[in-house]
Scaffold this active site. Structure first.
Site, PDB file in Angstrom:
ATOM      1  N   ILE A 117     -40.820  63.214  97.322  1.00  9.59           N
ATOM      2  CA  ILE A 117     -41.813  62.228  96.883  1.00  9.59           C
ATOM      3  C   ILE A 117     -42.734  61.776  98.017  1.00  9.59           C
ATOM      4  O   ILE A 117     -43.739  61.109  97.788  1.00  9.59           O
ATOM      5  CB  ILE A 117     -41.112  61.031  96.198  1.00  9.59           C
ATOM      6  CG1 ILE A 117     -40.192  61.525  95.075  1.00  9.59           C
ATOM      7  CG2 ILE A 117     -42.095  60.041  95.620  1.00  9.59           C
ATOM      8  CD1 ILE A 117     -40.867  62.401  94.026  1.00  9.59           C
ATOM      9  N   TRP A 247     -50.225  45.110  94.650  1.00  9.92           N
ATOM     10  CA  TRP A 247     -49.364  44.655  95.740  1.00  9.92           C
ATOM     11  C   TRP A 247     -50.152  43.926  96.838  1.00  9.92           C
ATOM     12  O   TRP A 247     -49.736  43.862  97.978  1.00  9.92           O
ATOM     13  CB  TRP A 247     -48.548  45.833  96.297  1.00  9.92           C
ATOM     14  CG  TRP A 247     -47.483  46.282  95.322  1.00  9.92           C
ATOM     15  CD1 TRP A 247     -47.141  45.668  94.143  1.00  9.92           C
ATOM     16  CD2 TRP A 247     -46.626  47.426  95.414  1.00  9.92           C
ATOM     17  NE1 TRP A 247     -46.130  46.358  93.517  1.00  9.92           N
ATOM     18  CE2 TRP A 247     -45.797  47.445  94.268  1.00  9.92           C
ATOM     19  CE3 TRP A 247     -46.487  48.456  96.367  1.00  9.92           C
ATOM     20  CZ2 TRP A 247     -44.838  48.440  94.051  1.00  9.92           C
ATOM     21  CZ3 TRP A 247     -45.531  49.443  96.144  1.00  9.92           C
ATOM     22  CH2 TRP A 247     -44.711  49.426  94.997  1.00  9.92           C
ATOM     23  N   HIS A 327     -46.773  59.510  91.145  1.00  9.69           N
ATOM     24  CA  HIS A 327     -45.363  59.116  91.186  1.00  9.69           C
ATOM     25  C   HIS A 327     -45.257  57.663  90.757  1.00  9.69           C
ATOM     26  O   HIS A 327     -46.059  56.840  91.157  1.00  9.69           O
ATOM     27  CB  HIS A 327     -44.794  59.301  92.594  1.00  9.69           C
ATOM     28  CG  HIS A 327     -43.453  58.662  92.742  1.00  9.69           C
ATOM     29  ND1 HIS A 327     -42.330  59.192  92.150  1.00  9.69           N
ATOM     30  CD2 HIS A 327     -43.056  57.522  93.361  1.00  9.69           C
ATOM     31  CE1 HIS A 327     -41.302  58.396  92.417  1.00  9.69           C
ATOM     32  NE2 HIS A 327     -41.717  57.378  93.143  1.00  9.69           N
ATOM     33  N   HIS A 386     -31.513  55.117  96.008  1.00  8.32           N
ATOM     34  CA  HIS A 386     -31.183  53.728  96.366  1.00  8.32           C
ATOM     35  C   HIS A 386     -29.765  53.632  96.902  1.00  8.32           C
ATOM     36  O   HIS A 386     -29.350  52.576  97.370  1.00  8.32           O
ATOM     37  CB  HIS A 386     -31.337  52.816  95.149  1.00  8.32           C
ATOM     38  CG  HIS A 386     -32.728  52.847  94.591  1.00  8.32           C
ATOM     39  ND1 HIS A 386     -33.822  52.370  95.295  1.00  8.32           N
ATOM     40  CD2 HIS A 386     -33.222  53.336  93.431  1.00  8.32           C
ATOM     41  CE1 HIS A 386     -34.910  52.560  94.574  1.00  8.32           C
ATOM     42  NE2 HIS A 386     -34.568  53.147  93.445  1.00  8.32           N
TER      43      HIS A 386
HETATM   44  N1  GLN Z   1     -44.916  58.398  98.615  1.00 12.40           N
HETATM   45  C1  GLN Z   1     -44.155  57.192  98.711  1.00 12.40           C
HETATM   46  C2  GLN Z   1     -42.869  57.445  99.494  1.00 12.40           C
HETATM   47  O1  GLN Z   1     -42.341  58.500  99.393  1.00 12.40           O
HETATM   48  C3  GLN Z   1     -43.817  56.640  97.349  1.00 12.40           C
HETATM   49  C4  GLN Z   1     -43.033  55.358  97.422  1.00 12.40           C
HETATM   50  C5  GLN Z   1     -42.924  54.606  96.119  1.00 12.40           C
HETATM   51  O2  GLN Z   1     -43.106  55.142  95.072  1.00 12.40           O
HETATM   52  N2  GLN Z   1     -42.597  53.343  96.149  1.00 12.40           N
HETATM   53  O3  GLN Z   1     -42.369  56.601 100.177  1.00 12.40           O
HETATM   54 ZN    ZN Z   2     -40.787  55.680  93.799  1.00 14.57          ZN
END
Ligand code: GLN
Ligand code: ZN
Length: 446
Positions: A117, A247, A327, A386
Site C-alpha cells: 500500500i 484531515w 486506497h 494493525h
Molecule cells: N500510502 C499510505 C501508506 O502506505 C496509505 C496510508 C493510509 O491509508 N492511511 O502509509
Molecule cells: Zn489504509
C-alpha cells in the site's frame, strides 16, 4: 450565557505557544484559549456596554478585513484556474474496459498481481535522520543520499521476494497529509496544535488558510529515482484531495467543496508530472473518503457529488495505459458503492482481513442491481497490519479463496490491508514472502 460554539476538545489549546506561525496568519486564528478570551470579552461587552470593549472589537474587525482582502489568501491565478475546469477534466479519456486492455499490454502483470500500500517501516533510524535534517544537523544532500539508500534496499528485496508492482517505501514522509501540505501554499503547521483523533491518539492537523497552489513537484523526485532503479512498475504515491481536506483545519470563508477542488488541481498537476516522469501506476490514497460523509443522510448526495468530482479531477489527466489506484483502509462501502464505482479508479485496495472478506459483499454482483458488481479491479487486504502477528501463506490463500467467491479472478489483487509504516522489518519480510506465496498458489489453481 455566552459560550463557544463548539466543544473545545476539537481545537488546539493555545495559539500563544505558536512562535513559528506567520504573524499575519496567526492574527486570523483562535485556539481554545483565544476563544475563551473572546467569550470573556463578549460577556464584558454585554455587562458594561460596547464602549468597554471597543479596542477588542476594532482589532477583531481589522483581522476580518485583512483576511477578506489579503492577496495571500485570495490568489487570482487559483480562482482563474478553477473557473477554467471543464467536464472533460473530470473524465478519463476512455472507459475502464478499454483502459484495462491498454494497461495489460503495458504492464504485463500476472493474474492476482501482488503489491503493497505504500509505506515501509518508519524505523527509529528513519525518524532520526529526518529530525537531524529538521535541526539542520544534516544537509539536504546527505539526507537525500540516505533516503536513496533505503529506497535501493527496499527495491532490491521487493524484487527478490517477487512482488509485481513495487513501492519506494515513503521513507521521506513524516505523515501522509503533512508531507504534501508542507509543499503546498495556503497551508500552515503548528508546533503544539494537538487534538484528539480517536481513543488516546492525537494529531496536529495542518491549517488551510489560503488558496492552495502547488509551486513545484512534491514526489516526482523520489518516484523517478525509484523507477530508475528497477525494470518493474514503481507505484507513485499521493494523498488524495478529500483526505487532504478532511484531515486538516479548513478555512471557513469558502465552501469546503471549493477548497477541495483547489487541492484536487494541485494533485492533478502532480499526477501529470509523475506520468511524464515515466510512472505508469499512480495511487491516490483516500482513507478519509467515507468519514467525510455528513451526519444527515439528506446531505450525502451533495458531499458525494463534489468529493467524487474532486478525486476524478485529480486523477483523470492520465492516458489509458496509466493505471490509477486508490486506497481506502477500512470503511463501510455498502451504502456508498455507487460513489466508489464512480471514482473510476482502475484498482481500489481496502482493508478486509478482520472482516474475513465480508466487506467485499458490497463489491460483488448483486441481483437487485442487475448483477453488475464493482466494474474494476480490487485489492482486498489479506494481512491485518494493525497487529504484530505475521500470518502465513495458507491463511492468506484462504482469505483469497473467500474473495474469489465474491469477485472474478481477473479483478483480484493481492496486498496487505494498509501501509506498513508502523510494522517492523522482522514482520514485514516474512509476511510479504507469504503474500507472494499465496498469490502464486492461487495462480496455479486458476
Ligand atoms: N500510502 C499510505 C501508506 O502506505 C496509505 C496510508 C493510509 O491509508 N492511511 O502509509
Ligand atoms: Zn489504509
Amino acid at each position: 450565557m455566552v459560550a463557544p460554539s463548539c466543544s473545545l476538545l476539537h481545537v488546539p489549546v493555545d495559539l500563544g505557544q505558536e512562535t513559528k506561525l506567520d504573524r499575519e496568519v496567526k492574527g486570523w486564528l483562535a485556539f481554545a484559549v483565544q476563544k475563551l478570551d473572546e467569550v470573556a470579552v463578549l460577556t464584558r461587552g454585554l455587562d458594561e456596554g460596547e464602549a468597554a470593549i471597543a479596542a477588542q472589537l476594532q482589532a477583531s474587525d481589522a483581522a476580518v478585513r485583512s483576511r477578506q482582502t489579503s492577496t495571500r489568501v485570495h490568489r487570482p491565478e487559483v480562482s482563474a484556474r478553477l473557473a477554467g475546469v471543464t467536464a472533460d477534466m473530470e473524465r478519463r479519456a476512455s472507459a475502464y474496459p478499454q483502459r484495462r486492455l491498454a494497461q495489460q499490454a503495458k504492464l504485463r502483470l500476472p493474474l492476482f498481481p501482488t503489491t503493497t500500500i505504500g509505506s515501509f517501516p518508519q524505523t527509529p533510524e528513519v525518524r532520526r535522520a529526518r529530525a537531524a535534517l529538521g535541526r539542520t544537523e544534516m544537509s539536504a544532500a546527505e539526507y537525500e543520499k540516505i533516503v536513496e539508500g533505503w529506497i535501493d534496499d527496499a527495491i532490491r528485496w521487493q524484487e527478490e521476494l517477487g512482488l509485481d508492482v513495487l513501492v519506494h517505501g515513503e521513507f521521506e514522509r513524516n505523515d501522509m497529509v503533512k508531507y504534501f501540505g508542507e509543499q503546498l501554499s495556503g497551508y500552515a503547521f503548528t508546533q503544539h496544535g494537538w487534538v484528539q483523533s480517536y481513543g488516546s491518539r492525537c494529531v496536529a492537523p495542518p491549517i488551510i488558510w489560503g488558496d492552495v497552489l502547488r509551486p513545484v513537484p512534491m514526489t516526482v523526485r523520489w518516484s523517478a529515482y525509484a523507477q530508475s532503479r528497477t525494470s518493474r512498475p514503481m507505484k507513485g504515491m499521493l494523498t488524495g484531495p478529500v483526505t487532504m481536506l478532511q484531515w486538516s483545519f479548513v478555512r471557513d470563508d469558502m465552501p469546503r467543496a471549493v477548497v477541495c477542488r483547489q487541492i484536487a488541481l494541485a494533485i492533478r498537476d502532480e499526477v501529470a508530472d509523475l506520468e511524464a516522469a515515466g510512472i505508469t501506476v499512480i495511487q491516490v490514497d483516500e482513507p478519509a473518503f467515507r468519514e467525510g460523509l455528513p451526519l444527515r443522510h439528506v446531505d450525502w448526495a451533495e458531499y458525494l457529488g463534489w468529493s467524487v468530482a474532486c478525486f476524478r479531477l485529480a486523477s483523470s489527466s492520465v492516458g489509458d495505459a496509466t493505471s490509477i489506484h486508490t486506497h481506502m483502509c477500512y470503511a463501510e462501502f455498502n451504502d456508498i458503492m455507487a460513489a466508489i464505482a464512480d471514482l473510476d479508479a482502475d484498482v481500489i485496495s481496502i482493508e478486509t482481513t478482520r472482516s474475513r472478506m465480508e466487506l467485499l459483499d458490497a463489491f460483488a454482483p448483486r441481483q437487485e442491481d442487475g448483477g453488475g458488481g464493482y466494474p474494476a479491479e480490487i485489492g482486498p487486504g489479506v494481512w491485518d497490519i494493525h497487529s504484530p502477528r505475521v500470518p502465513d501463506a495458507q491463511e492468506m490463500a484462504e482469505l483469497l479463496g473467500l474473495a474469489r467467491q465474491r469477485l472474478e479472478d481477473w479483478q483480484i489483487w493481492v496486498n496487505p490491508d494498509c501501509g506498513l509504516k508502523t510494522r517492523k522489518w522482522e514482520e514485514v519480510r516474512p509476511a510479504l514472502e507469504s503474500l507472494v506465496a499465496a498469490a502464486r498458489h492461487l495462480r496455479r489453481q486458476a
